[in-house]
Design a protein around this motif. Structure first.
Motif, PDB file in Angstrom:
ATOM      1  N   ALA A  43       0.777  -1.303   0.064  1.00 61.85           N
ATOM      2  CA  ALA A  43      -0.047   0.023   0.080  1.00 61.85           C
ATOM      3  C   ALA A  43       0.812   1.291   0.071  1.00 61.85           C
ATOM      4  O   ALA A  43       1.909   1.336   0.651  1.00 61.85           O
ATOM      5  CB  ALA A  43      -0.938   0.118   1.192  1.00 61.85           C
ATOM      6  N   ALA A  44       0.336   2.213  -0.736  1.00 62.18           N
ATOM      7  CA  ALA A  44       1.186   3.503  -0.807  1.00 62.18           C
ATOM      8  C   ALA A  44       0.756   4.407   0.192  1.00 62.18           C
ATOM      9  O   ALA A  44       1.456   5.496   0.337  1.00 62.18           O
ATOM     10  CB  ALA A  44       0.740   4.020  -2.094  1.00 62.18           C
ATOM     11  N   GLU A  45       0.016   4.184   1.283  1.00 64.99           N
ATOM     12  CA  GLU A  45      -0.362   5.215   2.294  1.00 64.99           C
ATOM     13  C   GLU A  45       0.717   5.290   3.155  1.00 64.99           C
ATOM     14  O   GLU A  45       0.721   6.750   3.815  1.00 64.99           O
ATOM     15  CB  GLU A  45      -1.791   4.711   2.857  1.00 64.99           C
ATOM     16  N   GLN A  46       1.624   4.173   3.221  1.00 65.13           N
ATOM     17  CA  GLN A  46       2.404   4.613   4.430  1.00 65.13           C
ATOM     18  C   GLN A  46       3.816   5.274   3.957  1.00 65.13           C
ATOM     19  O   GLN A  46       4.708   5.564   4.592  1.00 65.13           O
ATOM     20  CB  GLN A  46       3.051   3.226   4.775  1.00 65.13           C
ATOM     21  N   ILE A  47       3.936   5.636   2.486  1.00 66.68           N
ATOM     22  CA  ILE A  47       4.899   6.367   1.996  1.00 66.68           C
ATOM     23  C   ILE A  47       4.739   7.672   1.962  1.00 66.68           C
ATOM     24  O   ILE A  47       3.630   8.247   1.525  1.00 66.68           O
ATOM     25  CB  ILE A  47       5.209   5.831   0.648  1.00 66.68           C
ATOM     26  N   ILE A  48       5.715   8.488   2.427  1.00 71.10           N
ATOM     27  CA  ILE A  48       5.781   9.828   2.667  1.00 71.10           C
ATOM     28  C   ILE A  48       6.770  10.392   1.183  1.00 71.10           C
ATOM     29  O   ILE A  48       7.858  10.337   1.338  1.00 71.10           O
ATOM     30  CB  ILE A  48       6.308  10.666   3.796  1.00 71.10           C
ATOM     31  N   VAL A  49       5.852  10.869   0.211  1.00 68.67           N
ATOM     32  CA  VAL A  49       6.584  11.125  -0.987  1.00 68.67           C
ATOM     33  C   VAL A  49       7.222  12.652  -0.820  1.00 68.67           C
ATOM     34  O   VAL A  49       6.633  13.392  -0.505  1.00 68.67           O
ATOM     35  CB  VAL A  49       5.798  11.178  -2.198  1.00 68.67           C
ATOM     36  N   PRO A  50       8.388  12.742  -1.039  1.00 68.42           N
ATOM     37  CA  PRO A  50       9.110  14.066  -0.827  1.00 68.42           C
ATOM     38  C   PRO A  50       8.512  15.061  -2.051  1.00 68.42           C
ATOM     39  O   PRO A  50       8.199  14.429  -3.033  1.00 68.42           O
ATOM     40  CB  PRO A  50      10.627  13.811  -1.197  1.00 68.42           C
ATOM     41  N   GLU A  51       8.478  16.186  -1.765  1.00 68.85           N
ATOM     42  CA  GLU A  51       7.983  17.033  -2.572  1.00 68.85           C
ATOM     43  C   GLU A  51       9.126  17.265  -3.911  1.00 68.85           C
ATOM     44  O   GLU A  51      10.278  17.342  -3.533  1.00 68.85           O
ATOM     45  CB  GLU A  51       8.054  18.560  -1.772  1.00 68.85           C
ATOM     46  N   GLY A  52       8.476  17.426  -4.869  1.00 72.12           N
ATOM     47  CA  GLY A  52       9.326  17.592  -6.212  1.00 72.12           C
ATOM     48  C   GLY A  52       8.608  17.491  -7.382  1.00 72.12           C
ATOM     49  O   GLY A  52       7.537  16.415  -7.444  1.00 72.12           O
ATOM     50  N   LYS A  53       8.797  18.048  -8.678  1.00 71.94           N
ATOM     51  CA  LYS A  53       7.801  17.724  -9.935  1.00 71.94           C
ATOM     52  C   LYS A  53       8.508  16.702 -10.418  1.00 71.94           C
ATOM     53  O   LYS A  53       7.497  15.966 -11.313  1.00 71.94           O
ATOM     54  CB  LYS A  53       7.946  19.016 -10.720  1.00 71.94           C
TER      55      LYS A  53
END
Length: 286
Positions: A43-53
């Protein structure tokens, strides 16, 4: 399936599961000028995606359906169950393939390396040292090496210390006179051989018990001191009590002379016996 990624650009960064998001941010900041694709099998909910385009997050199902999707840096947030799924991941990367691996995912690495035909370099990032795997073994070896170095240094300093000058032991033994002058180490032991025996107590029959036996007391009777007349007797055992069954020895003058015994000539001569020829011959038997 051909891979364009060089071996030194294909690396595993082991870390504890609780610190994966921190390490993901560190890697995203390191390659902020490149197109980054983050892939996960769960599941992708536990992943904190860093900010960036230039950062995108997908799972394995979406990655398999997007045929033209490609990136410069592929970051695997975890390892899939099947090795073929991981091979489909790294096929989308042009330059780098990085893996964040925790202790539970370590058992899936063997199948991937077998299918890949080579091992994947494991690199521990400073500040994210895990408590498992090769990194933990390496840390343990380094600590053991440091302890050995400290022990060797201590031994070297000990060897440099000046040694004590011990006096050689005398070859000749001490004389008996010197040993006698020292006396006894134990104060309870008597130092004079002629001293009287010390009274210890009585046995179960009430008989006195002394530490040593001399002629000064009647040890066979009651332990009382002996008089001068008793000491002057011929034998030290003259006062020994007589027990039942002892035979009284007669005086030397009362012994019967040897001549009173029957002489050898009183025996019947051998000639009085029947001669051997008087026996019946062997042939007379039935």
């Amino acid at each position: 399936m051909s891979l364009t990624i060089k071996r030194q650009n294909h690396r595993i960064h082991p870390c504890n599961a609780s610190r994966k998001n921190e390490l993901l941010s560190r890697l995203a900041a390191q390659y902020d000028d490149k197109k980054i694709l983050i892939v996960t099998a769960g599941a992708a909910e536990q992943i904190i995606v860093p900010e960036g385009k230039n950062i995108a997050l997908v799972n394995d199902e979406t990655l398999a359906q997007a045929g033209d999707l490609a990136c410069d840096v592929l970051i695997s947030y975890d390892l899939p169950e099947k090795a073929l799924v991981y091979m489909a991941r790294i096929a989308k990367s042009r330059d780098y393939a990085l893996v964040l691996m925790d202790a539970e995912e370590q058992k899936r690495l063997y199948g991937i390396e077998t299918l890949l035909g080579r091992t994947i370099i494991q690199e521990v990032i400073t500040g994210f040292e895990p408590d498992f795997g090769i990194a933990a073994e390496k840390k343990s070896k380094e600590e053991a090496k440091a302890r050995r170095a400290a022990r060797d240094e201590e031994n070297a300093r000990r060897d440099e210390r000046p040694k004590r000058d011990f006096k050689p032991r005398l070859d000749t033994d001490r004389s008996k006179a010197k040993r006698d002058d020292r006396g006894f180490r134990d104060d309870k032991r008597p130092s004079n051989k002629d001293s009287k025996p010390r009274f210890i107590g009585k046995d179960e029959n009430g008989k006195p018990i002394f530490e040593g036996k001399t002629r000064e007391r009647n040890h066979y009777i009651d332990g009382t001191p002996r008089s001068d007349a008793e000491k002057a007797q011929r034998t030290p055992y003259a006062n020994k009590p007589k027990f039942f069954g002892d035979k009284t020895k007669s005086a030397e003058g009362e012994k019967k002379p040897y001549a009173d015994k029957k002489s050898f000539g009183d025996k019947k001569p051998y000639g009085d016996k029947k001669a051997f020829g008087d026996k019946k011959p062997y042939g007379d038997k039935k």
